[in-house]
Design a protein around this motif. Structure first.
Motif, PDB file in Angstrom:
ATOM      1  N   SER A  20      37.288  68.853  33.539  1.00 32.28           N
ATOM      2  CA  SER A  20      35.727  68.401  33.726  1.00 32.28           C
ATOM      3  C   SER A  20      35.610  67.247  34.703  1.00 32.28           C
ATOM      4  N   ASP A  21      34.417  67.028  35.112  1.00 28.76           N
ATOM      5  CA  ASP A  21      34.217  65.593  35.752  1.00 28.76           C
ATOM      6  C   ASP A  21      34.286  64.489  34.995  1.00 28.76           C
ATOM      7  N   GLY A  22      33.952  64.585  33.892  1.00 28.66           N
ATOM      8  CA  GLY A  22      34.180  63.328  32.898  1.00 28.66           C
ATOM      9  C   GLY A  22      35.387  62.989  32.696  1.00 28.66           C
ATOM     10  N   GLU A  23      36.473  64.061  32.755  1.00 25.61           N
ATOM     11  CA  GLU A  23      37.732  63.688  32.361  1.00 25.61           C
ATOM     12  C   GLU A  23      38.217  63.197  33.730  1.00 25.61           C
ATOM     13  N   SER A  24      37.843  63.470  34.862  1.00 22.09           N
ATOM     14  CA  SER A  24      38.290  63.031  36.001  1.00 22.09           C
ATOM     15  C   SER A  24      38.032  61.359  36.234  1.00 22.09           C
ATOM     16  N   LEU A  25      36.736  61.127  35.754  1.00 26.49           N
ATOM     17  CA  LEU A  25      36.241  59.668  35.782  1.00 26.49           C
ATOM     18  C   LEU A  25      37.094  58.917  34.986  1.00 26.49           C
ATOM     19  N   VAL A  26      37.524  59.383  33.829  1.00 26.72           N
ATOM     20  CA  VAL A  26      38.241  58.620  32.758  1.00 26.72           C
ATOM     21  C   VAL A  26      39.739  58.228  33.223  1.00 26.72           C
ATOM     22  N   SER A  27      40.333  59.391  34.021  1.00 27.52           N
ATOM     23  CA  SER A  27      41.691  59.248  34.444  1.00 27.52           C
ATOM     24  C   SER A  27      41.541  58.246  35.459  1.00 27.52           C
ATOM     25  N   GLU A  28      40.640  58.164  36.431  1.00 30.61           N
ATOM     26  CA  GLU A  28      40.586  56.999  37.625  1.00 30.61           C
ATOM     27  C   GLU A  28      40.328  55.716  36.988  1.00 30.61           C
ATOM     28  N   ASP A  29      39.640  55.609  35.967  1.00 24.98           N
ATOM     29  CA  ASP A  29      39.210  54.181  35.294  1.00 24.98           C
ATOM     30  C   ASP A  29      40.789  53.598  34.748  1.00 24.98           C
ATOM     31  N   GLU A  30      41.368  54.545  33.990  1.00 27.63           N
ATOM     32  CA  GLU A  30      42.727  54.255  33.415  1.00 27.63           C
ATOM     33  C   GLU A  30      43.651  53.853  34.680  1.00 27.63           C
ATOM     34  N   LEU A  31      43.706  54.429  35.801  1.00 29.64           N
ATOM     35  CA  LEU A  31      44.636  54.077  36.570  1.00 29.64           C
ATOM     36  C   LEU A  31      44.107  52.481  37.308  1.00 29.64           C
ATOM     37  N   LYS A  32      42.931  52.226  37.545  1.00 26.35           N
ATOM     38  CA  LYS A  32      42.439  51.223  37.752  1.00 26.35           C
ATOM     39  C   LYS A  32      42.754  49.924  36.830  1.00 26.35           C
ATOM     40  N   ARG A  33      42.672  50.377  35.507  1.00 21.33           N
ATOM     41  CA  ARG A  33      43.166  49.387  34.370  1.00 21.33           C
ATOM     42  C   ARG A  33      44.521  49.013  34.536  1.00 21.33           C
ATOM     43  N   GLN A  34      45.287  50.046  34.803  1.00 20.77           N
ATOM     44  CA  GLN A  34      46.885  49.729  35.055  1.00 20.77           C
ATOM     45  C   GLN A  34      47.020  48.802  35.989  1.00 20.77           C
ATOM     46  N   LYS A  35      46.563  49.193  37.097  1.00 19.53           N
ATOM     47  CA  LYS A  35      46.510  48.311  38.252  1.00 19.53           C
ATOM     48  C   LYS A  35      46.184  46.849  38.071  1.00 19.53           C
ATOM     49  N   PHE A  40      47.889  41.062  37.149  1.00 18.52           N
ATOM     50  CA  PHE A  40      47.762  40.005  36.397  1.00 18.52           C
ATOM     51  C   PHE A  40      49.310  39.737  35.667  1.00 18.52           C
ATOM     52  N   LEU A  41      49.981  40.765  35.468  1.00 19.04           N
ATOM     53  CA  LEU A  41      51.494  40.462  35.050  1.00 19.04           C
ATOM     54  C   LEU A  41      52.237  39.696  36.233  1.00 19.04           C
ATOM     55  N   TYR A  42      51.897  40.119  37.683  1.00  9.43           N
ATOM     56  CA  TYR A  42      52.697  39.661  38.803  1.00  9.43           C
ATOM     57  C   TYR A  42      52.243  38.347  39.037  1.00  9.43           C
ATOM     58  N   ILE A  43      50.892  37.948  38.750  1.00 13.69           N
ATOM     59  CA  ILE A  43      50.384  36.666  39.031  1.00 13.69           C
ATOM     60  C   ILE A  43      50.950  35.690  38.025  1.00 13.69           C
ATOM     61  N   GLY A  44      51.055  36.312  36.526  1.00 14.56           N
ATOM     62  CA  GLY A  44      51.894  35.575  35.421  1.00 14.56           C
ATOM     63  C   GLY A  44      53.052  35.129  35.739  1.00 14.56           C
ATOM     64  N   ILE A  45      53.784  36.106  36.592  1.00 15.43           N
ATOM     65  CA  ILE A  45      55.327  35.807  36.769  1.00 15.43           C
ATOM     66  C   ILE A  45      55.451  34.819  37.827  1.00 15.43           C
ATOM     67  N   PHE A  46      54.400  34.989  38.742  1.00 15.48           N
ATOM     68  CA  PHE A  46      54.514  33.911  39.959  1.00 15.48           C
ATOM     69  C   PHE A  46      54.308  32.364  39.390  1.00 15.48           C
ATOM     70  N   ILE A  47      53.275  32.293  38.575  1.00 18.86           N
ATOM     71  CA  ILE A  47      53.009  31.054  38.142  1.00 18.86           C
ATOM     72  C   ILE A  47      54.073  30.322  37.225  1.00 18.86           C
ATOM     73  N   VAL A  48      54.579  31.316  36.470  1.00 19.87           N
ATOM     74  CA  VAL A  48      55.870  30.692  35.656  1.00 19.87           C
ATOM     75  C   VAL A  48      56.986  30.364  36.418  1.00 19.87           C
ATOM     76  N   PHE A  49      57.349  31.000  37.764  1.00 19.06           N
ATOM     77  CA  PHE A  49      58.395  30.731  38.508  1.00 19.06           C
ATOM     78  C   PHE A  49      58.012  29.502  39.264  1.00 19.06           C
ATOM     79  N   GLN A  50      56.591  29.273  39.864  1.00 17.32           N
ATOM     80  CA  GLN A  50      56.442  28.038  40.280  1.00 17.32           C
ATOM     81  C   GLN A  50      56.679  26.653  39.338  1.00 17.32           C
ATOM     82  N   ILE A  51      56.433  27.076  38.104  1.00 19.35           N
ATOM     83  CA  ILE A  51      56.420  25.857  37.293  1.00 19.35           C
ATOM     84  C   ILE A  51      57.911  25.745  37.070  1.00 19.35           C
ATOM     85  N   ILE A  52      58.789  26.586  36.985  1.00 16.72           N
ATOM     86  CA  ILE A  52      60.269  26.548  36.985  1.00 16.72           C
ATOM     87  C   ILE A  52      60.797  25.759  38.125  1.00 16.72           C
ATOM     88  N   VAL A  53      60.386  26.095  39.288  1.00 13.94           N
ATOM     89  CA  VAL A  53      60.767  25.471  40.723  1.00 13.94           C
ATOM     90  C   VAL A  53      60.233  23.848  40.631  1.00 13.94           C
TER      91      VAL A  53
END
Length: 211
Positions: A20-35, A40-53
């Motif tokens: 259904s169209d509703g399930e398609s929208l839910v799937s797209e929202d889930e993909l956006k949330r994962q992205k 946020f994970l990459y930004i956190g890793i970058f910040i930790v790396f900069q602190i170490i450096v």
């Protein structure tokens, strides 16, 4: 005659399930949330790396250490001694070595190295204004002349000359600045304290210790 009528019917999915169209929208929202979570994970890793450096940079490169001043090898040119007087005079060549372990040059002002017998000066040598490069040792060749003109006659010099082992000390203090990253300058004073033992039988240096 009756005509055959062909009627088209929509094809059903192979698994028999229609999304259904509703399930398609839910799937797209889930993909956006994962992205977003990955971002946020990459930004956190970058910040930790900069602190170490920055921490490593601050503890190593930006940490200013006190340079070390030492006497190099001593080459005796002449040594004359008279135990009965008592007196001695000597000339030799050596090096004033300024070791700089910092990540920036150490510029020091002109100074003087004093040679002493039991705390009494028997000679001096000038140390010119120079610069020890980043993580390097500046070697300054000097010619030294010493004599006993300023030593009191009541000293124990005569017994030392008879033992054929003469112990002298040498002291110097350098004042200057360590320059880091062309923007930061920090004052540092380097002290030299050396003990020299001359073997009068061979007219050579028996030992040289600096701290």
């Amino acid at each position: 005659m009756s005509e055959n009528t062909n009627q088209a019917y929509p094809l059903a999915p192979a698994n028999g399930y229609t999304r259904s169209d509703g399930e398609s929208l839910v799937s797209e929202d889930e993909l956006k949330r994962q992205k977003r979570m990955k971002l946020f994970l990459y930004i956190g890793i970058f910040i930790v790396f900069q602190i170490i450096v920055m921490t490593v940079f601050g503890l190593t490169v930006m940490k200013v250490k006190t340079p070390k001043v030492r006497l190099g090898q001593i080459n005796v040119k002449s040594f004359n001694s008279v135990p009965t007087t008592p007196s001695f005079d000597t000339t030799f060549t050596t090096q004033i070595r300024v070791k700089n372990t910092n990540w920036g040059p150490y510029k020091f002002d002109a100074s003087t190295a004093t040679f002493m017998y039991q705390g009494v000066a028997v000679g001096q040598v000038s140390i010119p204004k120079r610069k020890a490069g980043m993580r390097s040792t500046k070697k300054i060749s000097v010619a030294v002349s010493l004599n006993t003109d300023g030593i009191p006659s009541s000293s124990t010099l005569g017994s030392e000359l008879n033992s054929e082992i003469l112990t002298l000390t040498s002291q110097a203090k350098l004042t200057g600045k360590v320059e880091l990253m062309l923007i930061m300058k920090k004052k540092k004073s380097a002290n030299m304290d050396c003990t020299i033992a001359f073997d009068l039988s061979t007219k050579m240096v028996k030992s040289l210790q600096c701290k």
